[in-house]
Design a protein around this motif. Structure first.
Motif, PDB file in Angstrom:
ATOM      1  N   PRO A 245      45.995  36.064  44.252  1.00 55.84           N
ATOM      2  CA  PRO A 245      45.330  37.359  44.205  1.00 55.84           C
ATOM      3  C   PRO A 245      44.590  37.063  43.039  1.00 55.84           C
ATOM      4  O   PRO A 245      44.363  36.982  42.105  1.00 55.84           O
ATOM      5  CB  PRO A 245      45.442  38.497  44.167  1.00 55.84           C
ATOM      6  CG  PRO A 245      46.558  39.046  43.552  1.00 55.84           C
ATOM      7  CD  PRO A 245      47.563  37.227  43.849  1.00 55.84           C
ATOM      8  N   THR A 246      42.580  36.469  44.089  1.00 60.69           N
ATOM      9  CA  THR A 246      42.133  36.073  43.235  1.00 60.69           C
ATOM     10  C   THR A 246      40.880  37.978  42.712  1.00 60.69           C
ATOM     11  O   THR A 246      41.420  38.535  43.144  1.00 60.69           O
ATOM     12  CB  THR A 246      40.551  35.192  44.180  1.00 60.69           C
ATOM     13  OG1 THR A 246      40.007  36.015  45.223  1.00 60.69           O
ATOM     14  CG2 THR A 246      41.298  34.134  44.242  1.00 60.69           C
ATOM     15  N   ALA A 247      39.899  38.031  41.938  1.00 59.02           N
ATOM     16  CA  ALA A 247      38.910  38.482  41.961  1.00 59.02           C
ATOM     17  C   ALA A 247      38.520  39.342  42.726  1.00 59.02           C
ATOM     18  O   ALA A 247      38.744  40.515  43.510  1.00 59.02           O
ATOM     19  CB  ALA A 247      38.399  38.275  40.861  1.00 59.02           C
ATOM     20  N   GLU A 248      38.181  38.691  43.965  1.00 58.05           N
ATOM     21  CA  GLU A 248      37.578  39.617  44.968  1.00 58.05           C
ATOM     22  C   GLU A 248      38.312  39.482  46.271  1.00 58.05           C
ATOM     23  O   GLU A 248      38.325  40.470  46.824  1.00 58.05           O
ATOM     24  CB  GLU A 248      36.704  37.555  46.264  1.00 58.05           C
ATOM     25  CG  GLU A 248      35.871  37.096  45.384  1.00 58.05           C
ATOM     26  CD  GLU A 248      34.928  37.932  44.862  1.00 58.05           C
ATOM     27  OE1 GLU A 248      34.137  38.793  45.565  1.00 58.05           O
ATOM     28  OE2 GLU A 248      34.143  37.794  43.517  1.00 58.05           O
ATOM     29  N   ASP A 249      39.592  39.435  46.176  1.00 61.55           N
ATOM     30  CA  ASP A 249      41.391  39.487  47.266  1.00 61.55           C
ATOM     31  C   ASP A 249      40.841  41.069  46.281  1.00 61.55           C
ATOM     32  O   ASP A 249      41.279  41.469  46.990  1.00 61.55           O
ATOM     33  CB  ASP A 249      42.140  38.669  46.739  1.00 61.55           C
ATOM     34  CG  ASP A 249      42.184  37.356  47.145  1.00 61.55           C
ATOM     35  OD1 ASP A 249      41.301  37.293  48.541  1.00 61.55           O
ATOM     36  OD2 ASP A 249      42.647  36.360  46.738  1.00 61.55           O
ATOM     37  N   LEU A 250      40.460  40.810  45.279  1.00 57.32           N
ATOM     38  CA  LEU A 250      41.487  42.631  44.642  1.00 57.32           C
ATOM     39  C   LEU A 250      40.392  43.444  44.916  1.00 57.32           C
ATOM     40  O   LEU A 250      40.264  44.461  45.338  1.00 57.32           O
ATOM     41  CB  LEU A 250      42.050  42.193  43.005  1.00 57.32           C
ATOM     42  CG  LEU A 250      42.731  41.904  42.774  1.00 57.32           C
ATOM     43  CD1 LEU A 250      42.508  41.271  41.597  1.00 57.32           C
ATOM     44  CD2 LEU A 250      44.059  42.070  43.435  1.00 57.32           C
ATOM     45  N   LYS A 251      39.383  42.921  44.825  1.00 60.88           N
ATOM     46  CA  LYS A 251      37.441  43.945  45.285  1.00 60.88           C
ATOM     47  C   LYS A 251      37.636  44.382  46.122  1.00 60.88           C
ATOM     48  O   LYS A 251      38.013  45.176  46.710  1.00 60.88           O
ATOM     49  CB  LYS A 251      36.249  42.912  44.574  1.00 60.88           C
ATOM     50  CG  LYS A 251      36.572  42.875  43.400  1.00 60.88           C
ATOM     51  CD  LYS A 251      35.154  42.183  42.966  1.00 60.88           C
ATOM     52  CE  LYS A 251      34.898  41.875  42.078  1.00 60.88           C
ATOM     53  NZ  LYS A 251      33.759  41.232  41.387  1.00 60.88           N
ATOM     54  N   ALA A 252      38.274  44.057  47.593  1.00 67.29           N
ATOM     55  CA  ALA A 252      38.355  43.550  48.948  1.00 67.29           C
ATOM     56  C   ALA A 252      39.493  44.881  49.471  1.00 67.29           C
ATOM     57  O   ALA A 252      38.902  45.620  49.643  1.00 67.29           O
ATOM     58  CB  ALA A 252      38.539  42.796  49.733  1.00 67.29           C
ATOM     59  N   SER A 282      49.497  32.158  37.066  1.00 70.89           N
ATOM     60  CA  SER A 282      49.613  33.205  36.797  1.00 70.89           C
ATOM     61  C   SER A 282      48.524  33.663  36.995  1.00 70.89           C
ATOM     62  O   SER A 282      47.716  32.492  37.789  1.00 70.89           O
ATOM     63  CB  SER A 282      49.527  33.451  34.681  1.00 70.89           C
ATOM     64  OG  SER A 282      48.917  34.957  35.074  1.00 70.89           O
ATOM     65  N   VAL A 283      47.359  34.455  37.893  1.00 74.07           N
ATOM     66  CA  VAL A 283      46.384  34.748  37.723  1.00 74.07           C
ATOM     67  C   VAL A 283      45.159  34.386  36.824  1.00 74.07           C
ATOM     68  O   VAL A 283      45.418  34.333  35.747  1.00 74.07           O
ATOM     69  CB  VAL A 283      46.208  36.560  38.396  1.00 74.07           C
ATOM     70  CG1 VAL A 283      47.769  37.087  39.252  1.00 74.07           C
ATOM     71  CG2 VAL A 283      46.533  37.465  37.476  1.00 74.07           C
ATOM     72  N   SER A 284      43.809  34.742  37.704  1.00 75.68           N
ATOM     73  CA  SER A 284      43.094  33.849  37.070  1.00 75.68           C
ATOM     74  C   SER A 284      42.595  35.212  35.793  1.00 75.68           C
ATOM     75  O   SER A 284      43.020  35.907  36.120  1.00 75.68           O
ATOM     76  CB  SER A 284      41.778  33.633  37.832  1.00 75.68           C
ATOM     77  OG  SER A 284      41.462  34.492  38.270  1.00 75.68           O
ATOM     78  N   ALA A 285      41.754  34.560  35.031  1.00 75.81           N
ATOM     79  CA  ALA A 285      40.937  35.366  33.936  1.00 75.81           C
ATOM     80  C   ALA A 285      40.315  36.283  34.319  1.00 75.81           C
ATOM     81  O   ALA A 285      40.820  37.745  34.186  1.00 75.81           O
ATOM     82  CB  ALA A 285      39.895  35.025  32.546  1.00 75.81           C
ATOM     83  N   ASP A 286      39.546  36.545  35.470  1.00 76.78           N
ATOM     84  CA  ASP A 286      38.774  37.633  35.900  1.00 76.78           C
ATOM     85  C   ASP A 286      39.844  38.364  37.115  1.00 76.78           C
ATOM     86  O   ASP A 286      39.062  39.501  37.247  1.00 76.78           O
ATOM     87  CB  ASP A 286      37.669  36.548  37.329  1.00 76.78           C
ATOM     88  CG  ASP A 286      36.962  35.597  36.934  1.00 76.78           C
ATOM     89  OD1 ASP A 286      36.549  36.115  35.210  1.00 76.78           O
ATOM     90  OD2 ASP A 286      36.132  35.134  37.671  1.00 76.78           O
ATOM     91  N   ALA A 287      40.483  37.899  37.042  1.00 75.90           N
ATOM     92  CA  ALA A 287      41.320  38.799  38.206  1.00 75.90           C
ATOM     93  C   ALA A 287      42.688  39.501  37.437  1.00 75.90           C
ATOM     94  O   ALA A 287      42.694  40.960  37.945  1.00 75.90           O
ATOM     95  CB  ALA A 287      42.915  37.667  39.291  1.00 75.90           C
ATOM     96  N   TYR A 288      42.617  39.659  36.340  1.00 75.97           N
ATOM     97  CA  TYR A 288      43.305  39.898  35.155  1.00 75.97           C
ATOM     98  C   TYR A 288      42.547  41.157  34.186  1.00 75.97           C
ATOM     99  O   TYR A 288      42.845  42.442  34.506  1.00 75.97           O
ATOM    100  CB  TYR A 288      43.299  38.756  33.886  1.00 75.97           C
ATOM    101  CG  TYR A 288      44.598  39.649  33.072  1.00 75.97           C
ATOM    102  CD1 TYR A 288      45.855  39.882  33.545  1.00 75.97           C
ATOM    103  CD2 TYR A 288      43.946  40.246  31.525  1.00 75.97           C
ATOM    104  CE1 TYR A 288      46.773  40.702  32.085  1.00 75.97           C
ATOM    105  CE2 TYR A 288      45.112  40.810  30.543  1.00 75.97           C
ATOM    106  CZ  TYR A 288      45.845  40.812  30.649  1.00 75.97           C
ATOM    107  OH  TYR A 288      46.411  41.845  29.626  1.00 75.97           O
ATOM    108  N   GLU A 289      40.960  40.442  34.570  1.00 77.13           N
ATOM    109  CA  GLU A 289      40.922  41.341  34.344  1.00 77.13           C
ATOM    110  C   GLU A 289      39.942  42.899  34.866  1.00 77.13           C
ATOM    111  O   GLU A 289      40.141  43.835  34.650  1.00 77.13           O
ATOM    112  CB  GLU A 289      38.844  41.141  33.420  1.00 77.13           C
ATOM    113  CG  GLU A 289      38.216  41.637  32.758  1.00 77.13           C
ATOM    114  CD  GLU A 289      36.686  41.121  32.431  1.00 77.13           C
ATOM    115  OE1 GLU A 289      35.968  41.992  31.941  1.00 77.13           O
ATOM    116  OE2 GLU A 289      36.592  39.823  32.963  1.00 77.13           O
ATOM    117  N   PHE A 290      39.843  42.746  36.167  1.00 76.15           N
ATOM    118  CA  PHE A 290      39.844  43.446  37.278  1.00 76.15           C
ATOM    119  C   PHE A 290      40.941  44.680  37.046  1.00 76.15           C
ATOM    120  O   PHE A 290      41.039  46.046  37.680  1.00 76.15           O
ATOM    121  CB  PHE A 290      39.656  42.638  38.774  1.00 76.15           C
ATOM    122  CG  PHE A 290      39.879  43.646  39.719  1.00 76.15           C
ATOM    123  CD1 PHE A 290      37.789  43.926  39.999  1.00 76.15           C
ATOM    124  CD2 PHE A 290      40.818  44.235  39.898  1.00 76.15           C
ATOM    125  CE1 PHE A 290      37.631  44.619  41.185  1.00 76.15           C
ATOM    126  CE2 PHE A 290      40.337  45.074  41.444  1.00 76.15           C
ATOM    127  CZ  PHE A 290      38.588  45.928  41.566  1.00 76.15           C
TER     128      PHE A 290
END
Length: 340
Positions: A245-252, A282-290
């Motif tokens: 999942p990307t940061a955008e997926d998690l935001k949605a 692993s997930v991206s840095a943005d997704a991890y931060e989120f």
């Protein structure tokens, strides 16, 4: 103060990390005493508010004022003071406070007569008492948050670092089996017919419909629905992804759960994001931060609830990686500060 620490020099530090844990343990040991103190203060202030109410009415009747008007003016004053608890933001609270002052002055005028000075003091103390109760509520919320946070950190330190994936036909069934095995509240809830939906279509407060792979819920108690006492209930959301999942997926997903929770009037307690990784993916840095910094926040009946999105990664070796690791089954009202 804890007698064990009363004779120590608070400035002396040898091991900063160990000292932080010792300090947290020491504060946690004092939490029950502080809670009792807060409860006594709240009871005392509540009794004073009740006595103050009758004194104002009595002074208005004895001193030649208007006791009926004084009684009726209590309704907007109390309503506005209670409204200050529920609104967020400095401007709305300031507007409500100004209205409280206006109606409080009218109440003082209704007391009038020879007891006008006493009326000023009693009305001011009545408003101040309500404000003190609000401050006590915030302080209690802080200690509730601290106690929960301390308990979770202790459990994480003591927990087995390796979590094995249980048997199941798919990722959703496996994570539900894991929850049932590790969480007695969820296990008991899943045994109730109708408490689990696999999959689930939930309509949010905005009217939009959201799809989840699993939804487990415990409705709020009658007392919570009526007077904000008792159990607010809790819900478990499960959403599976075919890829990281990307940061955008998690935001949605965060927005969808907040909307659905507001419509259901049930706060989220666990939000599990499932993904089966290959190798060392692993997930991206943005997704991890989120995942580590953001949380779903839902405000219900004046209380703010918070729940982190928890990524459950299934590894090829049959183990889970959780980002972050959430252990507690239910979420407590956050108040301020927000775990909300």
């Amino acid at each position: 103060m804890d007698r064990e620490h009363a004779g120590r020099d608070a400035r002396a530090v040898e091991d900063p990390i160990a000292a932080i844990f010792d300090l947290a343990d020491s504060v946690d040991h004092q939490t029950p005493k502080i809670r009792r103190m807060l409860r006594y203060v709240r009871v005392f202030v509540s009794l004073w508010l009740l006595l103050d109410f009758f004194l104002i009415i009595a002074l208005a009747a004895i001193g030649g004022g208007n006791p009926v008007a004084a009684f009726l003016l209590f309704i907007p004053v109390i309503g506005l003071l209670l409204g200050m608890r529920r609104v967020s933001g400095q401007t709305p609270r300031l507007v409500l406070l100004i209205l409280v002052i206006v109606f409080a002055n009218l109440m003082i005028v209704s007391v009038g007569g020879m007891f006008l000075i006493f009326g000023i003091v009693l009305v001011a103390l009545f408003v101040l008492g309500f404000i003190i109760l609000e401050l006590m509520r915030d302080l209690r919320s802080f200690f509730d948050y601290f106690a929960l946070r301390h308990r979770v950190i202790q459990r994480v330190r003591q927990a087995d670092p390796v979590v094995y994936v249980p048997e199941g036909k798919d990722a959703v069934q496996r994570i539900l089996s894991h929850l049932a095995a590790t969480n007695p509240d969820v296990r008991g809830l899943m045994a109730i017919p109708g408490a689990v939906a696999i999959p689930a279509l939930l309509t949010g407060k905005t009217g939009l419909t959201y799809s989840f792979d699993a939804y487990v819920r415990q409705p709020a108690s009658f007392l919570w629905k009526t007077v904000s006492l008792g159990t607010p209930g809790f819900a478990v959301f499960v959403k599976a992804f075919d890829k990281a999942p990307t940061a955008e997926d998690l935001k949605a997903l965060k927005a969808a759960i907040e909307d659905a929770s507001l419509a259901a009037r049930i706060p989220p307690a666990r939000i599990l994001v499932l993904w089966r990784a290959k190798g060392n993916e692993s997930v991206s840095a943005d997704a991890y931060e989120f995942l580590t910094k953001e949380a779903v926040r839902v405000r219900l009946r004046g209380s703010t609830f918070a729940c982190s999105l928890e990524l459950a990664i299934e590894r090829d070796d049959g183990t889970y990686d959780f980002i972050p690791l959430v252990l507690e089954p239910a979420v407590a009202p956050s108040g301020r500060p927000v775990p909300s």
